[in-house]
Design a protein around this motif. Structure first.
Motif, PDB file in Angstrom:
ATOM      1  N   VAL A 114       0.867  -1.171   0.000  1.00  0.00           N
ATOM      2  CA  VAL A 114       0.000   0.000   0.000  1.00  0.00           C
ATOM      3  C   VAL A 114       0.906   1.224   0.000  1.00  0.00           C
ATOM      4  O   VAL A 114       1.769   1.367   0.857  1.00  0.00           O
ATOM      5  N   ILE A 115       0.687   2.090  -0.986  1.00  0.00           N
ATOM      6  CA  ILE A 115       1.467   3.313  -1.124  1.00  0.00           C
ATOM      7  C   ILE A 115       0.485   4.468  -1.064  1.00  0.00           C
ATOM      8  O   ILE A 115      -0.386   4.588  -1.935  1.00  0.00           O
ATOM      9  N   ASP A 116       0.576   5.282  -0.030  1.00  0.00           N
ATOM     10  CA  ASP A 116      -0.329   6.428   0.147  1.00  0.00           C
ATOM     11  C   ASP A 116      -1.787   6.003   0.022  1.00  0.00           C
ATOM     12  O   ASP A 116      -2.571   6.620  -0.697  1.00  0.00           O
ATOM     13  N   ASP A 117      -2.156   4.933   0.677  1.00  0.00           N
ATOM     14  CA  ASP A 117      -3.524   4.383   0.683  1.00  0.00           C
ATOM     15  C   ASP A 117      -3.969   3.824  -0.666  1.00  0.00           C
ATOM     16  O   ASP A 117      -5.153   3.600  -0.891  1.00  0.00           O
ATOM     17  N   LEU A 135      23.432  -5.028  -8.747  1.00  0.00           N
ATOM     18  CA  LEU A 135      22.594  -3.990  -8.156  1.00  0.00           C
ATOM     19  C   LEU A 135      21.346  -4.630  -7.565  1.00  0.00           C
ATOM     20  O   LEU A 135      20.888  -5.680  -8.026  1.00  0.00           O
ATOM     21  N   LYS A 136      20.789  -3.980  -6.576  1.00  0.00           N
ATOM     22  CA  LYS A 136      19.563  -4.456  -5.940  1.00  0.00           C
ATOM     23  C   LYS A 136      18.566  -3.305  -5.969  1.00  0.00           C
ATOM     24  O   LYS A 136      18.938  -2.140  -5.762  1.00  0.00           O
ATOM     25  N   THR A 137      17.292  -3.616  -6.210  1.00  0.00           N
ATOM     26  CA  THR A 137      16.256  -2.599  -6.329  1.00  0.00           C
ATOM     27  C   THR A 137      15.036  -2.977  -5.501  1.00  0.00           C
ATOM     28  O   THR A 137      14.570  -4.115  -5.562  1.00  0.00           O
ATOM     29  N   ALA A 138      14.517  -2.006  -4.769  1.00  0.00           N
ATOM     30  CA  ALA A 138      13.195  -2.087  -4.156  1.00  0.00           C
ATOM     31  C   ALA A 138      12.301  -1.206  -5.020  1.00  0.00           C
ATOM     32  O   ALA A 138      12.568  -0.013  -5.178  1.00  0.00           O
ATOM     33  N   TYR A 139      11.275  -1.797  -5.613  1.00  0.00           N
ATOM     34  CA  TYR A 139      10.449  -1.125  -6.618  1.00  0.00           C
ATOM     35  C   TYR A 139       8.994  -1.204  -6.172  1.00  0.00           C
ATOM     36  O   TYR A 139       8.457  -2.293  -5.978  1.00  0.00           O
ATOM     37  N   TYR A 140       8.369  -0.054  -6.003  1.00  0.00           N
ATOM     38  CA  TYR A 140       6.954   0.017  -5.646  1.00  0.00           C
ATOM     39  C   TYR A 140       6.198   0.619  -6.818  1.00  0.00           C
ATOM     40  O   TYR A 140       6.691   1.557  -7.457  1.00  0.00           O
ATOM     41  N   MET A 171      11.138   7.606   3.156  1.00  0.00           N
ATOM     42  CA  MET A 171      10.633   8.511   2.118  1.00  0.00           C
ATOM     43  C   MET A 171       9.310   7.998   1.564  1.00  0.00           C
ATOM     44  O   MET A 171       8.363   8.769   1.366  1.00  0.00           O
ATOM     45  N   LEU A 172       9.260   6.706   1.308  1.00  0.00           N
ATOM     46  CA  LEU A 172       8.065   6.089   0.747  1.00  0.00           C
ATOM     47  C   LEU A 172       6.859   6.317   1.663  1.00  0.00           C
ATOM     48  O   LEU A 172       5.753   6.580   1.202  1.00  0.00           O
ATOM     49  N   SER A 173       7.059   6.229   2.967  1.00  0.00           N
ATOM     50  CA  SER A 173       5.959   6.421   3.923  1.00  0.00           C
ATOM     51  C   SER A 173       5.473   7.861   3.932  1.00  0.00           C
ATOM     52  O   SER A 173       4.373   8.143   4.416  1.00  0.00           O
ATOM     53  N   LYS A 174       6.262   8.786   3.372  1.00  0.00           N
ATOM     54  CA  LYS A 174       5.896  10.202   3.334  1.00  0.00           C
ATOM     55  C   LYS A 174       5.535  10.659   1.936  1.00  0.00           C
ATOM     56  O   LYS A 174       5.432  11.866   1.672  1.00  0.00           O
ATOM     57  N   PHE A 175       5.322   9.712   1.029  1.00  0.00           N
ATOM     58  CA  PHE A 175       4.919  10.020  -0.344  1.00  0.00           C
ATOM     59  C   PHE A 175       3.403  10.174  -0.381  1.00  0.00           C
ATOM     60  O   PHE A 175       2.672   9.338   0.148  1.00  0.00           O
ATOM     61  N   HIS A 176       2.915  11.261  -1.007  1.00  0.00           N
ATOM     62  CA  HIS A 176       1.472  11.494  -1.099  1.00  0.00           C
ATOM     63  C   HIS A 176       1.113  12.081  -2.452  1.00  0.00           C
ATOM     64  O   HIS A 176       1.810  12.964  -2.955  1.00  0.00           O
TER      65      HIS A 176
END
Length: 181
Positions: A114-117, A135-140, A171-176
Motif C-alpha cells: 500500500v502506497i499512500d492508501d 545492483l539491488k532494487t526495491a520497486y513500488y 521517504m516512501l511512507s511520506k509520499f502522497h
C-alpha cells in the motif's frame, strides 16, 4: 536494443551533465509530494525525478509518473486502469527481465503493498549491469486513474543497498498524491 542503448546514453549524459540541486526538504510536483532527508540532491527531468545522496552510481531513488497509454519498451502487455496490482507487477517484471541491459535478473520478492492508501505492489530484485556490477532494487508501483506511479531505490547490492534502504522506506511512507487529496 537500439532504443535501450539510446535511452541509456541519454540517462548517463543527463546524470553526468545535468544540474543537480539540493532537495531542500522535499519534492513537490503538481501530482505528488514526498519528504526527503537533508543532504540528498535531485535531478528533475519532468517525466521523472531522480535523487541521490552520494551520486547516482552509488544509490538513487527514482519517482516516476507515466500515463497508462505509454507502452513499456520490452513488455508486450500494457497497464490498464482496472488492472490488479499483481498483474501490473508482472508487466514490470516482464519489461525488466526482457531488457538487454539487464543481466542475471532475479526476483527476490513480489508482494502486495500500500502506497499512500493506494493498492500496489513491491518488487525486490537484483541484476547485473553491463559492467557486471550487481545492483539491488526495491520497486513500488501503483495505478491511480489514468497514471502509473513507480518509486524505486537502486544501489549496489554490497553496502549501499543495505545502508540506505531504511531511508528510502521512510521517504516512501511520506509520499502522497496531491490530486487524490
Amino acid at each position: 536494443m537500439k532504443n535501450r542503448l539510446i535511452l541509456l546514453a541519454i540517462i548517463v549524459m543527463i546524470a553526468g551533465c545535468a544540474s543537480w540541486k539540493a532537495v531542500d526538504g522535499g519534492i513537490h510536483s503538481e501530482t505528488y509530494c514526498v519528504e526527503v532527508p537533508s543532504g540528498w540532491m535531485k535531478f528533475d527531468a519532468g517525466a521523472y525525478v531522480m535523487i541521490s545522496r552520494d551520486g547516482p552510481y552509488l544509490q538513487y531513488v527514482l519517482f516516476q509518473e507515466r500515463p497508462l497509454e505509454r507502452p513499456f519498451i520490452n513488455a508486450r502487455k500494457r497497464l490498464t486502469a482496472d488492472m490488479l496490482p499483481q498483474e501490473a507487477a508482472q508487466i514490470i517484471i516482464d519489461d525488466l527481465s526482457s531488457d538487454s541491459m539487464v543481466a542475471n535478473f532475479t526476483v527476490i520478492e513480489n508482494a502486495p503493498a500500500v502506497i499512500d492508501d493506494h493498492d500496489g505492489f513491491r518488487l525486490l530484485f537484483r541484476y547485473s549491469d553491463p559492467k557486471g556490477l550487481t545492483l539491488k532494487t526495491a520497486y513500488y508501483g501503483f495505478i491511480q486513474g489514468q497514471n502509473y506511479y513507480s518509486l524505486r531505490f537502486t544501489a549496489p547490492q554490497r553496502y549501499y543497498f543495505d545502508n540506505d534502504i531504511d531511508v528510502f522506506e521512510s521517504m516512501l511512507s511520506k509520499f502522497h498524491l496531491v490530486a487524490a487529496r
